[in-house]
Design an enzyme around this catalytic site. Structure first.
Site, PDB file in Angstrom:
ATOM      1  N   ASP A 121     -10.991  -4.292   6.637  1.00 62.53           N
ATOM      2  CA  ASP A 121     -10.728  -6.325   6.846  1.00 62.53           C
ATOM      3  C   ASP A 121     -10.541  -6.022   8.491  1.00 62.53           C
ATOM      4  O   ASP A 121     -11.011  -7.911   8.514  1.00 62.53           O
ATOM      5  CB  ASP A 121      -8.987  -5.615   5.995  1.00 62.53           C
ATOM      6  CG  ASP A 121      -9.703  -5.426   4.748  1.00 62.53           C
ATOM      7  OD1 ASP A 121     -10.368  -5.497   3.965  1.00 62.53           O
ATOM      8  OD2 ASP A 121      -8.552  -4.495   3.733  1.00 62.53           O
TER       9      ASP A 121
ATOM     10  N   GLY B 132     -21.566   1.396  12.144  1.00 65.16           N
ATOM     11  CA  GLY B 132     -21.332   0.127  13.232  1.00 65.16           C
ATOM     12  C   GLY B 132     -22.525  -1.001  11.627  1.00 65.16           C
ATOM     13  O   GLY B 132     -21.203  -1.215  10.640  1.00 65.16           O
TER      14      GLY B 132
ATOM     15  N   ASP C 194       0.998  -0.996  -0.207  1.00 66.93           N
ATOM     16  CA  ASP C 194       0.530   0.081  -0.468  1.00 66.93           C
ATOM     17  C   ASP C 194       1.196   1.029   0.012  1.00 66.93           C
ATOM     18  O   ASP C 194       1.838   1.636   0.135  1.00 66.93           O
ATOM     19  CB  ASP C 194      -1.416  -0.179   1.224  1.00 66.93           C
ATOM     20  CG  ASP C 194      -1.625  -1.288   1.140  1.00 66.93           C
ATOM     21  OD1 ASP C 194      -1.945  -1.768   0.052  1.00 66.93           O
ATOM     22  OD2 ASP C 194      -2.407  -1.315   1.922  1.00 66.93           O
TER      23      ASP C 194
ATOM     24  N   LEU D 153     -21.214  -0.631   7.711  1.00 67.66           N
ATOM     25  CA  LEU D 153     -22.094   0.880   7.377  1.00 67.66           C
ATOM     26  C   LEU D 153     -21.053   2.365   8.607  1.00 67.66           C
ATOM     27  O   LEU D 153     -21.275   3.110   8.529  1.00 67.66           O
ATOM     28  CB  LEU D 153     -22.952   0.947   8.158  1.00 67.66           C
ATOM     29  CG  LEU D 153     -24.493   0.186   8.311  1.00 67.66           C
ATOM     30  CD1 LEU D 153     -25.284  -0.045   9.002  1.00 67.66           C
ATOM     31  CD2 LEU D 153     -24.783  -0.740   6.988  1.00 67.66           C
TER      32      LEU D 153
ATOM     33  N   GLN E 186     -14.423  -5.830  -6.282  1.00 63.80           N
ATOM     34  CA  GLN E 186     -14.383  -5.960  -7.563  1.00 63.80           C
ATOM     35  C   GLN E 186     -16.074  -6.311  -7.465  1.00 63.80           C
ATOM     36  O   GLN E 186     -15.588  -6.452  -8.887  1.00 63.80           O
ATOM     37  CB  GLN E 186     -13.631  -8.140  -7.660  1.00 63.80           C
ATOM     38  CG  GLN E 186     -12.288  -7.671  -7.321  1.00 63.80           C
ATOM     39  CD  GLN E 186     -11.549  -7.028  -8.444  1.00 63.80           C
ATOM     40  OE1 GLN E 186     -11.741  -6.246  -9.262  1.00 63.80           O
ATOM     41  NE2 GLN E 186     -10.477  -8.087  -8.936  1.00 63.80           N
TER      42      GLN E 186
ATOM     43  N   ASN F 168     -20.240  -3.518   1.962  1.00 63.58           N
ATOM     44  CA  ASN F 168     -20.352  -2.749   2.541  1.00 63.58           C
ATOM     45  C   ASN F 168     -21.666  -1.974   2.020  1.00 63.58           C
ATOM     46  O   ASN F 168     -22.089  -2.084   0.909  1.00 63.58           O
ATOM     47  CB  ASN F 168     -18.764  -1.504   2.813  1.00 63.58           C
ATOM     48  CG  ASN F 168     -18.929  -0.493   1.163  1.00 63.58           C
ATOM     49  OD1 ASN F 168     -19.282  -0.597   0.242  1.00 63.58           O
ATOM     50  ND2 ASN F 168     -17.293  -0.251   0.468  1.00 63.58           N
TER      51      ASN F 168
END
Length: 322
Positions: free
Chosen positions: A257, A228, A12, A224, A173, A195
């Site tokens: 993650d 939460g 990253d 969310l 993806q 999500n």
């Protein structure tokens, strides 16, 4: 319970932009966008969704089997994961490509613009998941995360063919996959993770209704953000689980993650969906307070303390370890 975690393994490059990304987007010029952001900081960190989840599980005392494709530059990264407790013996190493790269710019509101170069990840489809599982003495659960699309489909087919319990987590993806591919990835999953935005995108691209999805998966978990998470099951009431309150915000990258790692750690101990989601939120809060996706520190005892403080309830174990 042994978990195999499949998906991307990446390096990253995390940057921060001091202004608001939304202010730079002109509504009447979105068909010709040409922007360059002068960033204040650059952090180069270990990442990738599968590696991030495996890291979180290892922090909580588990020994996940990491399944993905990397380049010849992976050795130092792999050594760090192995020292943490991740089994990296099933990772495919390319002889010609570098490990994938994720480049992300984040503003103070948590908005992000990112690019992902797959590199060695394009070879993930060469991994024989059934063979990996056999050679490593079997697994109880397979998490299928964002990866080369053909690898995701191949892993899903292998799980069905060999009766392996699997979790569908197409995440980033979804934008690349078509409706037929998404339907194949989701159908029969023990859990589905999305999500809030991906929740709607999945429905739009598959043509399914919410009820259609819940007929095909055991549990649908939707994160969310600061609100939460939401747990949905066919014939059961929807459960909204609040996030850990007053979490320190340093970097949102990889927080989803970490949520998955906390959730899966609790799931392996046979806990109910509420306990799993709370554990996910607690580990996500720790990740949110650190820059980078594998820089936070966690342990079963630290997670228990945070859960007790946040939810004022009895805290089930997330591992057999103290």
């Amino acid at each position: 319970m042994r978990i195999a975690v499949t998906g991307s393994i990446a390096t990253d490059h995390l940057m921060t932009f001091p202004g608001r990304i939304a202010d730079q987007l002109l509504a009447d010029r979105l068909d010709h966008v040409s922007l360059s952001f002068l960033v204040d900081t650059l952090e180069i960190r270990d990442g990738g969704v599968a590696a991030n989840i495996a890291y979180g599980l290892a922090c909580l005392g588990h020994r996940p089997l990491l399944v993905g494709a990397v380049g010849v530059d992976f050795h130092p990264y792999g050594q760090r994961l192995a020292e943490r407790g991740v089994d990296v013996s099933a990772v495919h190493i390319s002889t010609t490509r570098h490990t994938a790269r994720f480049l992300c710019t984040t503003d103070p509101d948590g908005n992000q613009i990112a690019s992902f170069y797959p590199g060695a990840m394009t070879e993930a489809s060469a991994i024989d998941l059934a063979g990996v599982v056999r050679d490593h003495g079997g697994v109880d659960l397979v998490h299928i995360g964002a990866d080369d699309p053909s690898a995701m489909l191949g892993h899903t087919r292998a799980c069905r063919a060999h009766g392996l319990r699997f979790i569908a987590d197409p995440s980033q993806q979804l934008a690349r996959l078509d409706g037929e591919e998404i339907r194949e990835l989701v159908d029969g999953a023990d859990h589905l993770f999305t999500n809030e935005y991906e929740h709607g995108l999945l429905l739009a691209k598959t043509g399914w209704t919410r009820a259609d999805v819940l007929k095909r998966v055991g549990t649908w978990v939707t994160t969310l953000g600061e609100k939460g998470s939401r747990i949905e099951r066919a014939d059961d009431p929807t459960l909204d689980i609040p996030a850990v309150p007053e979490a320190t915000v340093a970097d949102p990258t990889g927080v989803g993650d970490a949520f998955r790692a906390g959730y899966l750690a609790s799931l392996t101990m046979g806990q109910n969906a509420v306990a799993c989601a709370r554990a996910g939120s607690a580990l996500a809060a720790l990740a949110l307070s650190s820059v980078g996706t594998q820089t936070y520190t966690a342990s079963p005892s630290r997670l228990r303390d945070l859960l007790t403080a946040a939810y004022n309830a009895d805290v089930p174990a997330v591992t057999d370890q103290p």
